[in-house]
Design a protein around this motif. Structure first.
Motif, PDB file in Angstrom:
ATOM      1  N   ARG A 144      25.727 -21.946  37.019  1.00  0.00           N
ATOM      2  CA  ARG A 144      27.048 -21.326  37.163  1.00  0.00           C
ATOM      3  C   ARG A 144      27.345 -20.411  35.975  1.00  0.00           C
ATOM      4  NH1 ARG A 144      29.042 -22.002  42.156  1.00  0.00           N
ATOM      5  NH2 ARG A 144      31.207 -22.214  41.443  1.00  0.00           N
TER       6      ARG A 144
ATOM      7  N   GLU B 296      33.582 -20.660  27.359  1.00  0.00           N
ATOM      8  CA  GLU B 296      34.329 -21.651  26.583  1.00  0.00           C
ATOM      9  C   GLU B 296      35.665 -21.058  26.147  1.00  0.00           C
ATOM     10  OE1 GLU B 296      33.762 -23.009  22.182  1.00  0.00           O
ATOM     11  OE2 GLU B 296      32.561 -24.380  23.401  1.00  0.00           O
TER      12      GLU B 296
ATOM     13  N   THR C  61      32.574 -18.849  37.581  1.00  0.00           N
ATOM     14  CA  THR C  61      31.840 -18.220  38.683  1.00  0.00           C
ATOM     15  C   THR C  61      32.778 -17.599  39.716  1.00  0.00           C
ATOM     16  OG1 THR C  61      30.083 -19.859  38.402  1.00  0.00           O
ATOM     17  CG2 THR C  61      30.081 -18.591  40.442  1.00  0.00           C
TER      18      THR C  61
ATOM     19  N   VAL D 102      28.089 -29.399  40.510  1.00  0.00           N
ATOM     20  CA  VAL D 102      29.000 -28.939  41.552  1.00  0.00           C
ATOM     21  C   VAL D 102      28.874 -29.886  42.741  1.00  0.00           C
ATOM     22  CG1 VAL D 102      29.663 -27.044  43.073  1.00  0.00           C
ATOM     23  CG2 VAL D 102      28.732 -26.554  40.794  1.00  0.00           C
TER      24      VAL D 102
ATOM     25  N   ASP E 225      34.047 -23.186  34.294  1.00  0.00           N
ATOM     26  CA  ASP E 225      33.185 -22.543  35.292  1.00  0.00           C
ATOM     27  C   ASP E 225      33.901 -21.275  35.779  1.00  0.00           C
ATOM     28  OD1 ASP E 225      31.586 -21.738  37.348  1.00  0.00           O
ATOM     29  OD2 ASP E 225      31.812 -23.555  38.559  1.00  0.00           O
TER      30      ASP E 225
ATOM     31  N   ASP F 251      34.991 -26.194  28.221  1.00  0.00           N
ATOM     32  CA  ASP F 251      34.058 -25.338  28.951  1.00  0.00           C
ATOM     33  C   ASP F 251      34.608 -25.093  30.356  1.00  0.00           C
ATOM     34  OD1 ASP F 251      32.280 -25.130  26.873  1.00  0.00           O
ATOM     35  OD2 ASP F 251      31.067 -26.834  27.515  1.00  0.00           O
TER      36      ASP F 251
ATOM     37  N   GLU G 101      38.891 -21.087  37.127  1.00  0.00           N
ATOM     38  CA  GLU G 101      38.001 -21.742  38.084  1.00  0.00           C
ATOM     39  C   GLU G 101      38.459 -21.557  39.527  1.00  0.00           C
ATOM     40  OE1 GLU G 101      36.145 -25.298  35.284  1.00  0.00           O
ATOM     41  OE2 GLU G 101      37.738 -25.786  36.719  1.00  0.00           O
TER      42      GLU G 101
ATOM     43  N   LEU H  35      23.369 -30.375  40.843  1.00  0.00           N
ATOM     44  CA  LEU H  35      23.193 -29.505  39.688  1.00  0.00           C
ATOM     45  C   LEU H  35      22.991 -28.071  40.166  1.00  0.00           C
ATOM     46  CD1 LEU H  35      23.044 -29.758  36.597  1.00  0.00           C
ATOM     47  CD2 LEU H  35      20.557 -29.828  36.813  1.00  0.00           C
TER      48      LEU H  35
ATOM     49  N   TRP I 195      25.375 -26.690  35.752  1.00  0.00           N
ATOM     50  CA  TRP I 195      26.720 -27.216  35.971  1.00  0.00           C
ATOM     51  C   TRP I 195      26.708 -28.112  37.199  1.00  0.00           C
ATOM     52  CZ3 TRP I 195      30.652 -26.333  32.601  1.00  0.00           C
ATOM     53  CH2 TRP I 195      31.937 -26.679  32.979  1.00  0.00           C
TER      54      TRP I 195
ATOM     55  N   VAL J  61      29.455 -19.808  33.037  1.00  0.00           N
ATOM     56  CA  VAL J  61      30.276 -20.703  32.226  1.00  0.00           C
ATOM     57  C   VAL J  61      30.743 -19.995  30.955  1.00  0.00           C
ATOM     58  CG1 VAL J  61      30.344 -22.906  30.981  1.00  0.00           C
ATOM     59  CG2 VAL J  61      29.063 -22.715  33.134  1.00  0.00           C
TER      60      VAL J  61
ATOM     61  N   ASP K 201      24.975 -17.949  32.105  1.00  0.00           N
ATOM     62  CA  ASP K 201      24.474 -18.909  33.089  1.00  0.00           C
ATOM     63  C   ASP K 201      24.162 -20.228  32.395  1.00  0.00           C
ATOM     64  OD1 ASP K 201      24.664 -17.051  35.077  1.00  0.00           O
ATOM     65  OD2 ASP K 201      22.560 -16.436  34.983  1.00  0.00           O
ATOM     66  N   LYS K 202      24.705 -21.333  32.968  1.00  0.00           N
ATOM     67  CA  LYS K 202      24.451 -22.669  32.438  1.00  0.00           C
ATOM     68  C   LYS K 202      24.327 -23.659  33.594  1.00  0.00           C
ATOM     69  CE  LYS K 202      26.555 -22.656  27.826  1.00  0.00           C
ATOM     70  NZ  LYS K 202      27.554 -23.329  26.946  1.00  0.00           N
TER      71      LYS K 202
END
Length: 479
Positions: free
Chosen positions: A439, A443, A283, A432, A281, A279, A470, A436, A430, A441, A427-428
């Motif tokens: 972000r 796969e 963003t 950081v 990020d 997975d 990322e 929490l 995450w 996300v 959006d999930k």
């Protein structure tokens, strides 16, 4: 007096053995020039225009749309420019009474002229090339001044021509094109002469024959009288013996689906594949692109182009994934590396899944990759991609996120050794810096051939691409 030159269907690339004839671009009697496109054939997932190596007058077309032709078999016959056509051959045909009417009807249609061209026949009034009425060898008698027997056509070919006569709709030359439609009508005793085709120019389609075989009925309230209904309903040919369910359709595996099926089956049977995923990020990448789009709305690469740039950079660091395995006649194998990267990407079209490749993708920027992705996508959707554009990839990138799914264990595009899949960006929650957050996300899934590398190499490549997504700014500065 000269004989026509016969042009054989060539190998259009990648050692192909057959092609499906999609459409004729010329007719019997046409004057053609060298390199003029004469037919469209579907092969290796693309529709390719075949040019003529000869100039002259078309005397025969060796096939009909929908027919699969073998490489090396006759495609078209051309009488060279300035050549004299051979004298017509007179052949006496002993026909049965039931067949005579159909044959006479066909000859009357031929005299009347038609824009539709059949095998061995053409529109009159063109070049004046000799036309022959074919019949089975057993019923052809010799007719010549020197008592030499006339050489009859091949028995199977003649039988096919007679079948065309029997299934031809009077006054509608060429109204039945598909061999499947003719076979279906023959097997169910349907008279094609009674059917008005729903296709262009009265072309009889499969659904027209099915409607005759299984007419829809409607029972009115309070009445036992059945009458036809206008609305089409699902038809069934037979009952499947294993499931007990009605069979609603039979679709021949050919063209694009045949190529995909053969390629995927070979991949599964030959390649010991393994899959790793992670997975990511995304963003920062989404925000980077959004910022670029504000400053230059019309020249900003898509997200797939950025990921493609990260992939080519990763393949340079992990070249084992940009290889191919070759097996010699004695069974020995070699891993073949490449001095460059042809990056394939999966594109969904109306004709199935296509995988065009960007040649020398490692030399292109994200903007240049974006231009090629858009260009090749348009080309394959128009069915105009060349075998080289479809068969030259060394690694494939598959964006299945466009279908709204998160992940997939993709099948490697043989003879490549790896494929990278990208899921949808959503959006999930995450973590950081210990907090929490929500972000963007996605796969990443890498399927690789375990014969060319181990899990460490595959994981290293996957982690490189993930890190680039990322932290795109720092990675782009280094590649």
């Amino acid at each position: 007096m000269s004989e026509p030159k016969v042009f054989l269907l060539p190998d259009l690339g990648e050692g192909l053995t057959e092609a499906e004839l999609v459409n004729w671009l010329v007719s019997v009697g046409d004057e053609i020039r060298v390199d003029q496109p004469i037919a469209e054939v579907e092969t290796a997932k693309s529709v390719v225009e075949v040019p003529s190596p000869y100039a002259g007058t078309v005397t025969q077309l060796h096939g009909e749309p929908g027919q699969t032709l073998d490489v090396g078999k006759p495609l078209i016959s051309v009488l060279p420019v300035g050549a004299t056509a051979p004298a017509p051959v007179v052949e006496t045909v002993e026909t049965k009474p039931a067949e005579t009417g159909a044959a006479d009807t066909y000859r009357e249609e031929e005299k009347a002229g038609s824009g539709n061209v059949l095998i061995g026949y053409g529109t009159p009034g063109g070049s004046g090339a000799a036309r022959r009425t074919r019949a089975p060898r057993a019923v052809v008698s010799a007719s010549s001044t020197d008592d030499k027997p006339v050489v009859a056509p091949d028995a199977q070919k003649a039988a096919d021509d007679l079948l065309l006569l029997r299934t031809r709709v009077p006054g509608k030359l060429g109204a039945v094109i598909s061999p499947l439609v003719r076979r279906m009508a023959r097997e169910h005793g349907v008279d094609l002469g009674d059917i008005h085709g729903s296709g262009d120019s009265g072309l009889i389609m499969r659904k027209d024959v099915e409607a005759v075989i299984h007419p829809a009925v409607e029972v009115s309230a309070g009445s036992t009288t059945e009458r036809p209904v206008v609305e089409p309903v699902e038809t069934q040919w037979a009952v499947d013996s294993r499931t007990g369910l009605g069979i609603s359709s039979r679709t021949p595996v050919k063209g694009v689906r045949k190529v995909v099926s053969a390629n995927m089956s070979r991949s599964r049977s030959e390649i010991p594949e393994a899959t790793v995923w992670v997975d990511v990020d995304a963003t920062a990448l989404v925000e980077l692109r959004a910022g670029l789009k504000k400053s230059d709305p019309h020249n900003t690469p898509g997200l797939l182009a950025f990921i493609a740039r990260f992939v080519t950079a990763g393949l340079k660091r992990f070249p084992d994934l940009n290889t191919r395995i070759e097996t010699a006649a004695d069974g020995s194998q070699e891993i073949v590396g490449f001095a460059g990267i042809n990056l394939g990407f999966a594109a969904q079209t109306d004709r199935g899944l296509m995988v065009p490749s960007i040649r020398n993708a490692d030399k292109l920027s994200a903007r240049e990759l974006d231009v090629e992705i858009r260009r090749l996508t348009a080309v394959v959707r128009d069915g105009k991609a060349t075998p080289e554009e479809l068969g030259s990839g060394t690694f494939t990138l598959n964006n299945y996120g466009v279908f709204g799914v998160d992940g997939s264990a993709a099948i490697i595009n043989h003879p490549e050794v790896a494929i990278l899949g990208v899921g949808r960006i959503i959006d999930k929650p995450w973590a950081v810096e210990g907090e929490l957050a929500v972000r963007k996300v996605t796969e990443l899934t890498l399927t690789f051939d375990h014969r060319v590398c181990d899990g460490g190499t595959a994981a290293g490549f996957l982690r490189f691409v993930a890190d680039a997504i990322e932290r795109p700014t720092s990675i782009l500065a280094d590649i």
